[in-house]
Design a protein around this motif. Structure first.
Motif, short mmCIF file in Angstrom:
data_model
loop_
_atom_site.label_atom_id
_atom_site.label_comp_id
_atom_site.label_asym_id
_atom_site.label_seq_id
_atom_site.Cartn_x
_atom_site.Cartn_y
_atom_site.Cartn_z
N LEU A 106 0.83 -1.20 0.00
CA LEU A 106 0.00 0.00 0.00
C LEU A 106 0.87 1.26 0.00
CD1 LEU A 106 -2.89 -0.86 2.50
CD2 LEU A 106 -2.99 -0.75 0.01
N ALA A 107 1.91 1.24 0.80
CA ALA A 107 2.80 2.40 0.86
C ALA A 107 3.45 2.65 -0.51
CB ALA A 107 3.86 2.18 1.92
N GLU A 108 3.83 1.58 -1.20
CA GLU A 108 4.49 1.71 -2.50
C GLU A 108 3.53 2.20 -3.58
OE1 GLU A 108 6.01 -2.19 -3.06
OE2 GLU A 108 7.75 -1.89 -1.75
N VAL A 109 2.35 1.57 -3.66
CA VAL A 109 1.43 1.91 -4.75
C VAL A 109 0.83 3.30 -4.54
CG1 VAL A 109 -0.72 0.95 -3.76
CG2 VAL A 109 -0.35 0.90 -6.24
N SER A 110 0.74 3.76 -3.29
CA SER A 110 0.17 5.08 -3.04
C SER A 110 1.06 6.20 -3.56
CB SER A 110 -0.08 5.27 -1.53
OG SER A 110 1.14 5.30 -0.81
N ARG A 111 2.31 5.86 -3.91
CA ARG A 111 3.22 6.87 -4.47
C ARG A 111 3.00 7.08 -5.97
NH1 ARG A 111 7.16 3.63 -1.49
NH2 ARG A 111 7.40 4.50 0.62
N LEU A 112 2.21 6.23 -6.59
CA LEU A 112 1.90 6.42 -8.01
C LEU A 112 1.14 7.73 -8.19
CD1 LEU A 112 0.75 2.81 -9.02
CD2 LEU A 112 2.90 3.93 -9.65
N PRO A 113 1.44 8.49 -9.24
CA PRO A 113 0.78 9.79 -9.42
C PRO A 113 -0.71 9.70 -9.66
CG PRO A 113 2.07 9.20 -11.36
CD PRO A 113 2.43 8.21 -10.31
N ASN A 114 -1.19 8.55 -10.11
CA ASN A 114 -2.61 8.38 -10.40
C ASN A 114 -3.38 7.70 -9.27
OD1 ASN A 114 -0.85 6.21 -11.43
ND2 ASN A 114 -2.76 5.15 -11.89
N VAL A 115 -2.73 7.51 -8.12
CA VAL A 115 -3.37 6.83 -6.99
C VAL A 115 -3.41 7.75 -5.77
CG1 VAL A 115 -3.23 4.91 -5.35
CG2 VAL A 115 -2.69 4.53 -7.77
N LYS A 116 -4.60 7.89 -5.21
CA LYS A 116 -4.78 8.60 -3.93
C LYS A 116 -5.31 7.58 -2.93
CE LYS A 116 -6.93 12.53 -3.90
NZ LYS A 116 -7.95 13.58 -4.19
N LEU A 117 -4.65 7.47 -1.79
CA LEU A 117 -5.05 6.51 -0.77
C LEU A 117 -5.21 7.23 0.56
CD1 LEU A 117 -5.58 3.66 0.28
CD2 LEU A 117 -3.10 3.35 0.51
N GLN A 118 -6.42 7.19 1.08
CA GLN A 118 -6.72 7.80 2.37
C GLN A 118 -7.20 6.73 3.36
OE1 GLN A 118 -9.24 11.24 0.60
NE2 GLN A 118 -8.71 11.88 2.69
N VAL A 119 -6.96 6.98 4.62
CA VAL A 119 -7.41 6.09 5.68
C VAL A 119 -8.38 6.86 6.57
CG1 VAL A 119 -6.76 4.64 7.63
CG2 VAL A 119 -5.24 4.82 5.63
N VAL A 120 -9.54 6.25 6.85
CA VAL A 120 -10.46 6.81 7.84
C VAL A 120 -10.11 6.16 9.18
CG1 VAL A 120 -12.86 7.05 8.57
CG2 VAL A 120 -12.28 7.16 6.14
N PRO A 121 -9.56 6.93 10.12
CA PRO A 121 -9.11 6.35 11.39
C PRO A 121 -10.28 6.05 12.32
CG PRO A 121 -8.81 8.71 11.46
CD PRO A 121 -9.31 8.39 10.06
N PHE A 122 -10.03 5.18 13.28
CA PHE A 122 -11.05 4.90 14.29
C PHE A 122 -11.51 6.18 14.97
CE2 PHE A 122 -8.98 0.50 14.82
CZ PHE A 122 -9.86 -0.08 13.91
N LEU A 123 -10.59 7.11 15.17
CA LEU A 123 -10.90 8.34 15.89
C LEU A 123 -11.85 9.25 15.11
CD1 LEU A 123 -7.41 9.25 17.41
CD2 LEU A 123 -9.40 8.27 18.59
N ALA A 124 -12.11 8.94 13.84
CA ALA A 124 -13.03 9.76 13.05
C ALA A 124 -14.46 9.63 13.55
CB ALA A 124 -12.95 9.39 11.57
#
Length: 293
Positions: free
Chosen positions: A203-221
């Motif tokens: 996930l860390a690697e693929v999220s660096r692609l310019p066409n990929v946006k990766l967000q996480v919704v944390p438990f604290l949300a």
């Protein structure tokens, strides 16, 4: 009958054809033209135009070009996108396309056919890592956990097909992916610690692609609009122009094809994304969870 299809006599209506027909209907309405006028341009009957707009017949490229000219569609990218959808629909009806080599995909086949020509996908998953971002070991562990397979070879073919989808992220015209994932999906030990550690690294690697946006919704949300369902919005042109919504449950596959449904789910997706961490903070949380493993 394949997922996403319905039948009437010898005709078959597919998701792709319905979406294309609906878009041509929208363009005709915007141009202030009637079905008989469209039929005259095609040297056809109004009944044929009605069938086309409802997705009951495959589209020929010359017909699409004629209708685009008639409706004043001059953007070559828009015309080409409509032609691409028509081509894929024809291939889909004739069981062509790499995805048709994998009956193990089951209800995912229709979705993968759409994903193959999409310009973008917005996906929200609270329980597991989205398929386009899964490692083979993670995908395999998910399949085994579902207990829905009798033959281990079927699982391997299913995993192979799911990984083949990921070529869309790095091909010559890469898919724009915006994925929002719940923190619980990152902490669930699918396949064990080693599998999850490798998955988080991926996930860390693929999220660096310019066409990929990766967000996480944390438990604290806390509470947010995505807690009751997961879904994907598939786009075929500029954002919002030609979107369909895909939802997969344990018992059925649901397609939402109207403009209103797409608008509502795009708005819901953006609200979920606002509950998520920024891209940099999401990457930091993924790394922190990986180190905890």
């Amino acid at each position: 009958m394949r997922a996403g299809q319905s039948a009437r006599g010898n005709r078959v209506s597919t998701v792709l054809a319905r979406k294309l027909g609906g878009e041509l209907l929208r363009l005709r309405d915007e141009a202030g033209l009637t079905q008989p006028q469209a039929a005259e341009a095609l040297s056809a009957t109004a009944a044929k135009v009605a069938k086309m707009e409802r997705g009951w017949v495959p589209f020929r490229d010359p017909d699409i070009r004629i209708l685009c000219d008639l409706y004043g569609v001059s953007d070559p990218r828009t015309v080409q996108r409509l032609l691409d959808i028509a081509r894929t629909d024809r291939e889909r009806r004739k069981a062509k396309g790499w995805w048709n080599q994998y009956p193990e995909l089951r209800s995912l086949v229709e979705y993968v056919a759409l994903e193959d020509i999409a310009t973008g996908v917005r996906t929200w998953q609270g329980a597991f890592v989205p398929g386009l971002l899964q490692t083979p070991d993670y995908a395999r562990a998910l399949a085994i956990g579902n207990a829905d397979w009798d033959d281990p070879d079927d699982i391997e073919r299913f995993v192979e097909a799911k990984i083949a989808r990921q070529a869309r992220l790095t091909d010559g015209n890469p898919l724009n992916l915006w994925a929002v994932v719940g923190e619980g999906a990152l902490r669930q030990l699918v396949g064990g610690r080693e599998v999850m550690r490798a998955q988080l690294t991926h996930l860390a690697e693929v999220s660096r692609l310019p066409n990929v946006k990766l967000q996480v919704v944390p438990f604290l949300a806390g509470s947010h609009p995505g807690m009751t369902s997961a879904f994907s919005v598939v786009s075929f042109a500029e954002p919002g122009a030609m979107d369909v919504v895909y939802m997969d449950t344990t018992s059925s596959t649901l397609w939402l094809e109207s403009e209103a449904d797409a608008t509502r789910h795009n708005a819901t997706f953006e609200r979920i994304a606002r509950s998520g961490l920024a891209l940099r903070d999401s990457a930091a949380l993924i790394e922190r969870i990986r180190k905890e493993l």
